[in-house]
Design a protein around this motif. Structure first.
Motif, PDB file in Angstrom:
ATOM      1  N   CYS A  39       0.861  -1.176   0.000  1.00 26.22           N
ATOM      2  CA  CYS A  39       0.000   0.000   0.000  1.00 26.22           C
ATOM      3  C   CYS A  39       0.901   1.230   0.000  1.00 26.22           C
ATOM      4  CB  CYS A  39      -0.892  -0.012   1.237  1.00 26.22           C
ATOM      5  SG  CYS A  39      -1.938   1.430   1.399  1.00 26.22           S
ATOM      6  N   PRO A  40       0.902   2.031  -1.082  1.00 26.67           N
ATOM      7  CA  PRO A  40       1.842   3.149  -1.150  1.00 26.67           C
ATOM      8  C   PRO A  40       1.677   4.152  -0.020  1.00 26.67           C
ATOM      9  CG  PRO A  40       0.282   3.217  -2.978  1.00 26.67           C
ATOM     10  CD  PRO A  40       0.015   1.960  -2.214  1.00 26.67           C
ATOM     11  N   VAL A  41       0.465   4.534   0.291  1.00 26.91           N
ATOM     12  CA  VAL A  41       0.235   5.499   1.359  1.00 26.91           C
ATOM     13  C   VAL A  41      -1.060   5.140   2.075  1.00 26.91           C
ATOM     14  CG1 VAL A  41      -0.151   7.928   1.923  1.00 26.91           C
ATOM     15  CG2 VAL A  41       1.339   7.332   0.025  1.00 26.91           C
ATOM     16  N   PRO A  42      -0.970   4.704   3.340  1.00 33.17           N
ATOM     17  CA  PRO A  42      -2.208   4.448   4.062  1.00 33.17           C
ATOM     18  C   PRO A  42      -2.910   5.778   4.335  1.00 33.17           C
ATOM     19  CG  PRO A  42      -0.338   4.201   5.511  1.00 33.17           C
ATOM     20  CD  PRO A  42       0.207   4.456   4.128  1.00 33.17           C
ATOM     21  N   THR A  43      -4.199   5.733   4.465  1.00 30.63           N
ATOM     22  CA  THR A  43      -4.953   6.942   4.738  1.00 30.63           C
ATOM     23  C   THR A  43      -5.086   7.118   6.239  1.00 30.63           C
ATOM     24  OG1 THR A  43      -6.176   6.563   2.713  1.00 30.63           O
ATOM     25  CG2 THR A  43      -7.100   8.138   4.248  1.00 30.63           C
ATOM     26  N   VAL A  99      -8.605  14.973  24.002  1.00 32.89           N
ATOM     27  CA  VAL A  99      -8.380  13.596  23.569  1.00 32.89           C
ATOM     28  C   VAL A  99      -8.093  13.651  22.076  1.00 32.89           C
ATOM     29  CG1 VAL A  99      -9.431  11.313  23.294  1.00 32.89           C
ATOM     30  CG2 VAL A  99      -9.954  12.691  25.326  1.00 32.89           C
ATOM     31  N   THR A 100      -7.099  12.875  21.647  1.00 30.76           N
ATOM     32  CA  THR A 100      -6.779  12.788  20.229  1.00 30.76           C
ATOM     33  C   THR A 100      -7.156  11.400  19.739  1.00 30.76           C
ATOM     34  OG1 THR A 100      -4.928  14.313  20.489  1.00 30.76           O
ATOM     35  CG2 THR A 100      -4.925  12.938  18.510  1.00 30.76           C
ATOM     36  N   VAL A 101      -7.827  11.357  18.595  1.00 37.49           N
ATOM     37  CA  VAL A 101      -8.202  10.085  17.976  1.00 37.49           C
ATOM     38  C   VAL A 101      -7.579  10.047  16.588  1.00 37.49           C
ATOM     39  CG1 VAL A 101     -10.108   8.657  17.146  1.00 37.49           C
ATOM     40  CG2 VAL A 101     -10.344   9.939  19.282  1.00 37.49           C
ATOM     41  N   THR A 102      -6.864   8.957  16.311  1.00 34.27           N
ATOM     42  CA  THR A 102      -6.314   8.765  14.974  1.00 34.27           C
ATOM     43  C   THR A 102      -6.944   7.520  14.365  1.00 34.27           C
ATOM     44  OG1 THR A 102      -4.423   7.411  15.666  1.00 34.27           O
ATOM     45  CG2 THR A 102      -4.106   9.808  15.596  1.00 34.27           C
ATOM     46  N   LEU A 103      -7.133   7.564  13.071  1.00 32.08           N
ATOM     47  CA  LEU A 103      -7.724   6.454  12.346  1.00 32.08           C
ATOM     48  C   LEU A 103      -6.853   6.189  11.128  1.00 32.08           C
ATOM     49  CD1 LEU A 103     -11.403   5.857  11.681  1.00 32.08           C
ATOM     50  CD2 LEU A 103      -9.865   5.878   9.748  1.00 32.08           C
ATOM     51  N   HIS A 104      -6.342   4.979  11.024  1.00 30.56           N
ATOM     52  CA  HIS A 104      -5.495   4.583   9.897  1.00 30.56           C
ATOM     53  C   HIS A 104      -6.275   3.573   9.065  1.00 30.56           C
ATOM     54  CE1 HIS A 104      -1.832   6.387  11.632  1.00 30.56           C
ATOM     55  NE2 HIS A 104      -2.397   6.059  12.769  1.00 30.56           N
ATOM     56  N   ARG A 105      -6.558   3.930   7.827  1.00 24.48           N
ATOM     57  CA  ARG A 105      -7.219   2.996   6.904  1.00 24.48           C
ATOM     58  C   ARG A 105      -6.139   2.269   6.128  1.00 24.48           C
ATOM     59  NH1 ARG A 105     -11.468   5.848   3.354  1.00 24.48           N
ATOM     60  NH2 ARG A 105      -9.745   7.266   3.094  1.00 24.48           N
ATOM     61  N   THR A 162      -2.492   5.514  25.447  1.00 23.74           N
ATOM     62  CA  THR A 162      -3.182   5.197  24.205  1.00 23.74           C
ATOM     63  C   THR A 162      -3.830   3.834  24.324  1.00 23.74           C
ATOM     64  OG1 THR A 162      -1.601   6.466  22.892  1.00 23.74           O
ATOM     65  CG2 THR A 162      -2.904   4.810  21.723  1.00 23.74           C
ATOM     66  N   VAL A 163      -5.093   3.773  23.936  1.00 26.13           N
ATOM     67  CA  VAL A 163      -5.773   2.496  23.760  1.00 26.13           C
ATOM     68  C   VAL A 163      -6.072   2.411  22.272  1.00 26.13           C
ATOM     69  CG1 VAL A 163      -7.737   1.045  24.365  1.00 26.13           C
ATOM     70  CG2 VAL A 163      -6.779   2.625  26.068  1.00 26.13           C
ATOM     71  N   TRP A 164      -5.673   1.313  21.644  1.00 25.47           N
ATOM     72  CA  TRP A 164      -5.863   1.174  20.207  1.00 25.47           C
ATOM     73  C   TRP A 164      -6.613  -0.123  19.917  1.00 25.47           C
ATOM     74  CZ3 TRP A 164      -3.858  -3.096  17.782  1.00 25.47           C
ATOM     75  CH2 TRP A 164      -2.865  -3.795  18.460  1.00 25.47           C
ATOM     76  N   PHE A 165      -7.277  -0.135  18.784  1.00 29.93           N
ATOM     77  CA  PHE A 165      -7.932  -1.364  18.336  1.00 29.93           C
ATOM     78  C   PHE A 165      -7.893  -1.422  16.822  1.00 29.93           C
ATOM     79  CE2 PHE A 165     -11.404   1.706  18.607  1.00 29.93           C
ATOM     80  CZ  PHE A 165     -12.096   1.509  17.419  1.00 29.93           C
ATOM     81  N   GLU A 166      -8.038  -2.627  16.305  1.00 26.75           N
ATOM     82  CA  GLU A 166      -8.099  -2.834  14.863  1.00 26.75           C
ATOM     83  C   GLU A 166      -9.365  -3.601  14.521  1.00 26.75           C
ATOM     84  OE1 GLU A 166      -4.531  -4.816  13.609  1.00 26.75           O
ATOM     85  OE2 GLU A 166      -3.389  -2.939  13.620  1.00 26.75           O
ATOM     86  N   LEU A 167      -9.961  -3.203  13.411  1.00 22.89           N
ATOM     87  CA  LEU A 167     -11.110  -3.903  12.853  1.00 22.89           C
ATOM     88  C   LEU A 167     -10.705  -4.395  11.470  1.00 22.89           C
ATOM     89  CD1 LEU A 167     -13.902  -1.304  13.706  1.00 22.89           C
ATOM     90  CD2 LEU A 167     -13.361  -3.413  14.955  1.00 22.89           C
ATOM     91  N   ASP A 168     -10.882  -5.673  11.231  1.00 21.86           N
ATOM     92  CA  ASP A 168     -10.588  -6.200   9.898  1.00 21.86           C
ATOM     93  C   ASP A 168     -11.675  -5.740   8.955  1.00 21.86           C
ATOM     94  OD1 ASP A 168      -8.294  -7.504  10.774  1.00 21.86           O
ATOM     95  OD2 ASP A 168      -9.402  -9.324  11.293  1.00 21.86           O
ATOM     96  N   ARG A 169     -11.273  -5.373   7.753  1.00 19.03           N
ATOM     97  CA  ARG A 169     -12.253  -4.956   6.751  1.00 19.03           C
ATOM     98  C   ARG A 169     -12.932  -6.178   6.150  1.00 19.03           C
ATOM     99  NH1 ARG A 169     -10.454   0.111   3.225  1.00 19.03           N
ATOM    100  NH2 ARG A 169      -9.865   1.468   4.928  1.00 19.03           N
ATOM    101  N   PRO A 170     -14.233  -6.087   5.898  1.00 18.97           N
ATOM    102  CA  PRO A 170     -14.910  -7.221   5.269  1.00 18.97           C
ATOM    103  C   PRO A 170     -14.323  -7.485   3.879  1.00 18.97           C
ATOM    104  CG  PRO A 170     -16.486  -5.538   5.959  1.00 18.97           C
ATOM    105  CD  PRO A 170     -15.107  -4.980   6.165  1.00 18.97           C
ATOM    106  N   ARG A 171     -14.177  -8.730   3.561  1.00 19.64           N
ATOM    107  CA  ARG A 171     -13.672  -9.099   2.231  1.00 19.64           C
ATOM    108  C   ARG A 171     -14.811  -9.013   1.250  1.00 19.64           C
ATOM    109  NH1 ARG A 171      -8.625 -11.579   2.896  1.00 19.64           N
ATOM    110  NH2 ARG A 171      -8.297 -12.308   5.008  1.00 19.64           N
ATOM    111  N   THR A 172     -14.514  -8.488   0.054  1.00 19.83           N
ATOM    112  CA  THR A 172     -15.534  -8.407  -0.991  1.00 19.83           C
ATOM    113  C   THR A 172     -15.466  -9.662  -1.867  1.00 19.83           C
ATOM    114  OG1 THR A 172     -14.010  -7.178  -2.400  1.00 19.83           O
ATOM    115  CG2 THR A 172     -15.533  -5.897  -1.040  1.00 19.83           C
ATOM    116  N   ARG A 173     -16.611 -10.151  -2.230  1.00 15.12           N
ATOM    117  CA  ARG A 173     -16.659 -11.339  -3.098  1.00 15.12           C
ATOM    118  C   ARG A 173     -16.739 -10.921  -4.552  1.00 15.12           C
ATOM    119  NH1 ARG A 173     -19.123 -16.245  -0.304  1.00 15.12           N
ATOM    120  NH2 ARG A 173     -18.943 -15.672   1.860  1.00 15.12           N
ATOM    121  N   ILE A 174     -16.082 -11.691  -5.371  1.00 20.33           N
ATOM    122  CA  ILE A 174     -16.083 -11.395  -6.802  1.00 20.33           C
ATOM    123  C   ILE A 174     -16.994 -12.368  -7.517  1.00 20.33           C
ATOM    124  CG2 ILE A 174     -14.681 -11.309  -8.882  1.00 20.33           C
ATOM    125  CD1 ILE A 174     -12.369 -10.471  -7.117  1.00 20.33           C
TER     126      ILE A 174
END
Length: 174
Positions: A39-43, A99-105, A162-174
């Motif tokens: 991934c060249p640049v995460p959002t 409070v600061t919240v960061t979100l990395h896609r 800092t408390v962090w969490f990750e959510l897996d993205r749903p996989r798309t079906r082709i």
């Protein structure tokens, strides 16, 4: 001394998780953010808000604006829980606190960090799951994170927690 990072995998197979142990804070402690090299640049999105309860709706609106509904609903709920914990248990809830919240896609997941201004007292324990007590008000925020997130953890950086969490993205079906 090596940094201590506690990563807690999601346990969907029932059973009550053990409370997180109290940790010694290491100034070099950092949460892992493993970037996918393909991934060249995460959002990344970041927002600092005053430590007041009404700001939770600002955070939820921001998350809803940048994530698809399948991921956004859970992320909004968990951020609200962690924001509430931050303003209840840290200096972020004091006058002038924030409070600061960061979100990395990332390509396969979303990582969210909720960063507060550290505990009100030097001797207070960092974020941890309390023993389950249905008679007590509160104490379920980290249990909800544990149940909903694919991964989560905590770390301390000088005067911040800092408390962090990750959510897996749903996989798309082709």
């Amino acid at each position: 001394m090596r940094p201590v990072i506690r990563i807690v995998p999601n346990r969907n197979a029932g059973g009550s998780p053990e409370p997180l142990p109290r940790r010694v804070t290491d100034p070099d402690d950092r949460a892992p953010l493993v970037l996918d090299r393909s991934c060249p640049v995460p959002t990344c999105h970041a927002l600092a808000v005053p430590g007041r309860p009404e700001q939770a709706s600002v955070l939820r609106a921001r998350i809803a604006a940048v994530l698809p509904p399948a991921t956004s609903d859970v992320a909004q709920y968990l951020v609200s829980e962690l924001f509430n914990n931050a303003i209840t248990h840290s200096r972020s809830g004091d006058e002038g606190g924030e409070v600061t919240v960061t979100l990395h896609r990332l390509p396969d997941r979303v990582q969210v960090k909720v960063i507060d201004q550290g505990p009100r007292r030097d001797d207070s324990a960092g974020p941890h799951m309390r023993p389950l007590d249905l008679e007590r008000e509160g104490g379920l925020g980290l249990r909800l994170v544990h149940a909903q997130a694919a991964r989560w953890g905590t770390f301390h950086d000088r005067n911040r927690t800092t408390v962090w969490f990750e959510l897996d993205r749903p996989r798309t079906r082709i």
